[in-house]
Enzyme design. Structure first.
Site, PDB file in Angstrom:
ATOM      1  CB  SER A  27      -0.854  -0.097   1.200  1.00 20.98           C
ATOM      2  OG  SER A  27      -1.445  -1.368   1.118  1.00 20.98           O
TER       3      SER A  27
HETATM    4  N1  SAM Z   1      -1.170  -4.630   3.784  1.00 19.40           N
HETATM    5  C1  SAM Z   1       0.328  -5.073   3.113  1.00 19.40           C
HETATM    6  C2  SAM Z   1       1.756  -4.455   3.274  1.00 19.40           C
HETATM    7  O1  SAM Z   1       1.722  -4.090   4.258  1.00 19.40           O
HETATM    8  O2  SAM Z   1       1.972  -5.303   1.935  1.00 19.40           O
HETATM    9  C3  SAM Z   1      -1.004  -4.936   1.236  1.00 19.40           C
HETATM   10  C4  SAM Z   1      -1.981  -5.666   1.591  1.00 19.40           C
HETATM   11  S1  SAM Z   1      -1.752  -5.567  -0.357  1.00 19.40           S
HETATM   12  C5  SAM Z   1      -3.359  -3.878  -0.816  1.00 19.40           C
HETATM   13  C6  SAM Z   1      -3.393  -6.862   0.094  1.00 19.40           C
HETATM   14  C7  SAM Z   1      -3.498  -8.017   0.174  1.00 19.40           C
HETATM   15  O3  SAM Z   1      -4.547  -8.533   0.907  1.00 19.40           O
HETATM   16  C8  SAM Z   1      -2.624  -9.213  -0.833  1.00 19.40           C
HETATM   17  O4  SAM Z   1      -1.899  -9.077  -0.095  1.00 19.40           O
HETATM   18  C9  SAM Z   1      -4.195 -10.325  -0.577  1.00 19.40           C
HETATM   19  O5  SAM Z   1      -3.163 -11.257  -0.967  1.00 19.40           O
HETATM   20  C10 SAM Z   1      -4.158 -10.182   1.349  1.00 19.40           C
HETATM   21  N2  SAM Z   1      -5.708 -10.382   0.569  1.00 19.40           N
HETATM   22  C11 SAM Z   1      -6.761 -10.459   0.157  1.00 19.40           C
HETATM   23  N3  SAM Z   1      -8.153 -11.223   0.939  1.00 19.40           N
HETATM   24  C12 SAM Z   1      -7.206 -11.757   1.583  1.00 19.40           C
HETATM   25  C13 SAM Z   1      -8.641 -12.828   2.969  1.00 19.40           C
HETATM   26  N4  SAM Z   1      -9.536 -12.960   2.833  1.00 19.40           N
HETATM   27  N5  SAM Z   1      -7.365 -12.896   3.932  1.00 19.40           N
HETATM   28  C14 SAM Z   1      -5.964 -12.668   3.972  1.00 19.40           C
HETATM   29  N6  SAM Z   1      -5.700 -11.685   3.124  1.00 19.40           N
HETATM   30  C15 SAM Z   1      -5.663 -11.785   2.143  1.00 19.40           C
END
Ligand code: SAM
Length: 206
Positions: free
Chosen positions: A51
C-alpha cells in the site's frame, strides 16, 4: 517519505517514528527499490500491491495504538504494514491468503527481528477466532461489506479500520466498540485497494 506524510496531515508522532524506522525497501522487489520511499503503492507479485505510505500512515493513525495492544491485520501482502504495527503494539497477528507472499513477508519480518508478529496463511475474512479478542483490527484489502465476525472479535474499547466499497473504490471506515459493546461507524477517507477475497469478502470470480 515521512516529510511527505507530515505535509499530507499525518500528526501521530509514534506512527511517523515507526515509518522512519522501518526500511520499506526491504518489502519491495529489488527492481523497485529506487521507488520504495515515494508515496505510491507498488506491485509485489501475485497481482497484489504494497500500500501507499500515506494510506498505511492514515490507517495506523486511526488505530491510536499506545504500545500495549494485540492487533489483527488482514492482508499481510509484503509484510510492511505488519512491521509498522509491530513497532507500535505489543503483538501482531496477520493473515495472508497467498502462500508465496506470506513466505516472503515472513522472511522480511524475520530479517528485521520483529518477533512479535504471528503470521498465518488462510482466509482472513473469518478473522482469527483462536487469538481473539483484539484491541485493534486493520483490514488492508477492499471489502464489499463489514464482516460481522470481525466486529465480534474486537475487544471492548477496540478500533477497527476497513476499506468498504465496490471492486475499485472504497471508503475507509473506522469502527469503534464501546466498553458496553455498542458499535459506532465513521467514514474517514476515500481509498482504492485490491479486493478482500474470501468467505466474508468478494468471491474469487467476481
Ligand atoms: N498490508 C500489505 C502490505 O503492507 O504490503 C498490503 C496488502 S495488499 C493491498 C492486500 C493483500 O490482501 C494481498 O496480499 C491479498 O492477497 C490479501 N488478501 C486478500 N484477501 C484476503 C483474505 N481473505 N485473507 C487474507 N489476505 C487476503
Amino acid at each position: 517519505m515521512v516529510a511527505e506524510l507530515v505535509k499530507r496531515g499525518i500528526t501521530d508522532q509514534r506512527v511517523l517514528g515507526a515509518m522512519l524506522e522501518i526500511p520499506r525497501h526491504i518489502f519491495v522487489e529489488e527492481a523497485m527499490s529506487a521507488q520504495a520511499y515515494s508515496d505510491g503503492s507498488l506491485p509485489i507479485g501475485e497481482k497484489q500491491t504494497i500500500s501507499q505510505p500515506y494510506i498505511v500512515a492514515k490507517m495506523t493513525q486511526l488505530l491510536e495504538l499506545s504500545g500495549r495492544e494485540k492487533v489483527l491485520e488482514l492482508g499481510t501482502g509484503s509484510g510492511y504494514q505488519a512491521a509498522v504495527l509491530a513497532t507500535l503494539a505489543d503483538r501482531v497477528c496477520t493473515v495472508e491468503r497467498i502462500r508465496p507472499l506470506a513466505l516472503k513477508a515472513r522472511k522480511a519480518l524475520d530479517s528485521l527481528r520483529l518477533l512479535n508478529v504471528n503470521l498465518k496463511i488462510g482466509d482472513g475474512t473469518e478473522g482469527w477466532p483462536e487469538e481473539a479478542p483484539f484491541d485493534a483490527i486493520l483490514v488492508t484489502a477492499g471489502a464489499p461489506h463489514l464482516p460481522d465476525c470481525l466486529v465480534q472479535q474486537l475487544a471492548p474499547g477496540g478500533r477497527l479500520v476497513i476499506p468498504v466499497g465496490d471492486r475499485i473504490d472504497q471508503r475507509l471506515l473506522l469502527v469503534t466498540k464501546g466498553m458496553d459493546g455498542s458499535v459506532a461507524t465513521e467514514e474517514c477517507d476515500d481509498c482504492r485497494f485490491v479486493r478482500l477475497i474470501g468467505k466474508n469478502g468478494w468471491n474469487d470470480e467476481q
